[in-house]
Write an enzyme that holds these catalytic residues in place. Structure first.
Site, short mmCIF file in Angstrom:
data_model
loop_
_atom_site.label_atom_id
_atom_site.label_comp_id
_atom_site.label_asym_id
_atom_site.label_seq_id
_atom_site.Cartn_x
_atom_site.Cartn_y
_atom_site.Cartn_z
N LYS A 111 -3.72 5.29 15.46
CA LYS A 111 -2.91 4.74 16.45
C LYS A 111 -3.58 3.79 17.23
O LYS A 111 -5.11 3.42 17.23
CB LYS A 111 -2.65 5.99 17.42
CG LYS A 111 -1.48 5.63 18.13
CD LYS A 111 -0.33 6.28 17.25
CE LYS A 111 1.13 6.33 17.82
NZ LYS A 111 2.19 7.11 17.07
N1 GLU Z 1 4.67 5.15 15.85
C1 GLU Z 1 5.57 6.02 14.97
C2 GLU Z 1 5.09 7.27 14.80
O1 GLU Z 1 4.75 7.86 15.80
C3 GLU Z 1 5.28 5.37 13.59
C4 GLU Z 1 4.10 5.24 12.84
C5 GLU Z 1 4.35 4.48 11.45
O2 GLU Z 1 5.16 4.08 11.03
O3 GLU Z 1 3.12 4.09 10.88
O4 GLU Z 1 5.18 8.15 13.75
#
Ligand code: GLU
Length: 421
Positions: A111
């Site tokens: 993240k």
């Molecule tokens: N931000 C989204 C999540 O929390 C998508 C993450 C992604 O597609 O890599 O799942």
């Protein structure tokens, strides 16, 4: 939000570790593996300058955290928010590891976040911030190592800037470095609505499991961003009555039902859902305890806590957001017999179609939207059924069941690979 002022139970990283500990204990996980999986593998903090429109220079702080990469490259979104902290990003990276494992796609968890208030910044300031942040974290990201995606307050345009910046440094186009891009530069059909669509599939499976009819349900949705709005549109389309919707400044309630498309048009015109005709104004806190069958918290962390869990009246809680429910609240909801679809399952549709996007980019072969949605539905239904089966066999709540499956898969990958050197 001052970090020190957060009670232990509202620090997302401590919550993520607490959730993991419960399952590690139940699985009787090897102490060595437990130590590895309790913490992120690597963390990058970057402080970087951005020239603002008035000519002044401001320094921003951003993070990129890899929790685990044993099942594949690190995967996870980037959020822009004034309340971003390293502990929040750590928790979110850990949740990504479990999420990818729950739906069994070959990614680890990551993240990113930048402390900023995008609502107070112009598009050109956001572009310069994004391009500089991308350059700062370029030692982490790449199609084989770490693939960012949208999250809170970032979108396809943000991903286009990341793709372009990374490609400029390489000297050739690298579409597979991010997902959630515009279709014109290698994005996937269906990605923009994938998280909400996946959430809808898990709600439909839950209704089937509980013997309820979608057309006889009322739904309240907290958050009207990418996840909340699409969940509302699709549940509305399935015949559920959308009784409440909210944005960051508060919400609206009408027990007779709201048309989420009209609310979206109103929000686009005025900048808020507040003031929508024929609806009562409610706070984001009040929305959670309104009478409804399906509650979709699709905003931020720590919304359903020990303080209000007892007042939740929904029969199903589908976590569109990451981490909206604290462990104490989990216990209260479970005792009340409320069926909770945990974030790592309910919102996994986004990363699932991100996986499809990455695969398409690597192959330079693109699928149509029907193909995407069919594959997404298959993965969401299969994952839901696997989690439900574990929950029933072991008489545990759905979060514990999802973690049990996920932690087992990640632990297996870790032990199979073995220890280096
Ligand atoms: N931000 C989204 C999540 O929390 C998508 C993450 C992604 O597609 O890599 O799942």
């Amino acid at each position: 939000m001052v970090q020190d002022a957060l009670s232990q139970s509202e620090n997302p990283y401590q919550i993520a570790q607490q959730q993991f500990d419960i399952v590690a204990e139940r699985l009787n996980l090897d102490p060595g593996i437990r130590q590895i999986l309790r913490k992120p593998k690597r963390e990058l903090t970057v402080n970087f300058p951005v020239r603002m429109d008035d000519g002044s220079v401001r320094s921003f702080t951003g993070y990129r955290v890899h929790h685990n990469v044993n099942r594949g490259p690190a995967k996870g979104g980037i959020r822009y928010h004034p309340d971003v902290t390293i502990d929040e990003v750590r928790a979110l990276s850990m949740w990504m590891t479990w999420k990818c494992a729950v739906v069994n796609i070959p990614f680890g968890g990551a993240k990113g976040g930048v402390i900023c208030d995008p609502k107070q910044m112009s598009q050109s300031e956001l572009e310069r911030l994004t391009r500089r942040y991308t350059t700062e974290i370029s030692i982490f990201i790449g199609p084989e190592s770490d693939i960012p995606a949208p999250d809170v307050n970032t979108n396809a345009r943000t991903m286009a800037w990341i793709m372009d910046t990374y490609s400029m440094h390489k000297g050739y186009s690298v579409p597979a470095v991010v997902t959630g891009k515009p279709i014109a530069i290698g994005g996937s059909e269906g990605r923009a609505e994938a998280t909400g669509r996946g959430c809808m599939y898990t709600v439909l499976e839950s209704l089937r499991h509980l013997g309820m009819e979608v057309k006889q349900t009322a739904t309240a949705v907290q958050g009207f961003g990418n996840v909340g709005s699409v969940s509302a549109f699709l549940l509305h389309q399935q015949g559920s009555r959308i009784v409440a919707l909210s944005g960051s400044r508060g919400g609206i309630y009408n027990p007779k039902g709201l048309d989420p498309h009209k609310v979206m048009r109103y929000k686009e015109e005025t900048g808020t859902v507040l003031g929508f005709p024929e609806a009562e104004v409610v706070t984001n806190e009040e929305l959670l305890t309104l009478p409804c069958d399906i509650l979709v918290p699709a905003a931020l962390e720590n919304q359903i806590t020990a303080r209000n869990a007892d007042k939740v009246r929904a029969k199903i809680v589908a976590e569109g957001a990451n981490g909206p429910t604290t462990p104490e609240a989990d216990e209260i909801l479970y005792q009340k017999g409320i069926f909770l679809i945990p974030d790592v399952l309910a919102n996994a549709g986004g990363v699932t179609v991100s996986y499809f996007e990455w695969v398409q980019d690597l192959q330079n072969l693109f699928w149509d939207v029907d193909e995407i949605n069919r594959r997404l539905e298959r993965i969401m239904v299969r994952s839901f059924q696997e989690v439900l089966k574990t929950a029933e066999e072991q008489t545990v709540d759905m979060r514990t069941a999802a973690y049990t499956l996920a932690v087992k898969r990640v632990a297996e990958a870790t032990t199979t690979r073995g220890l280096y050197p």
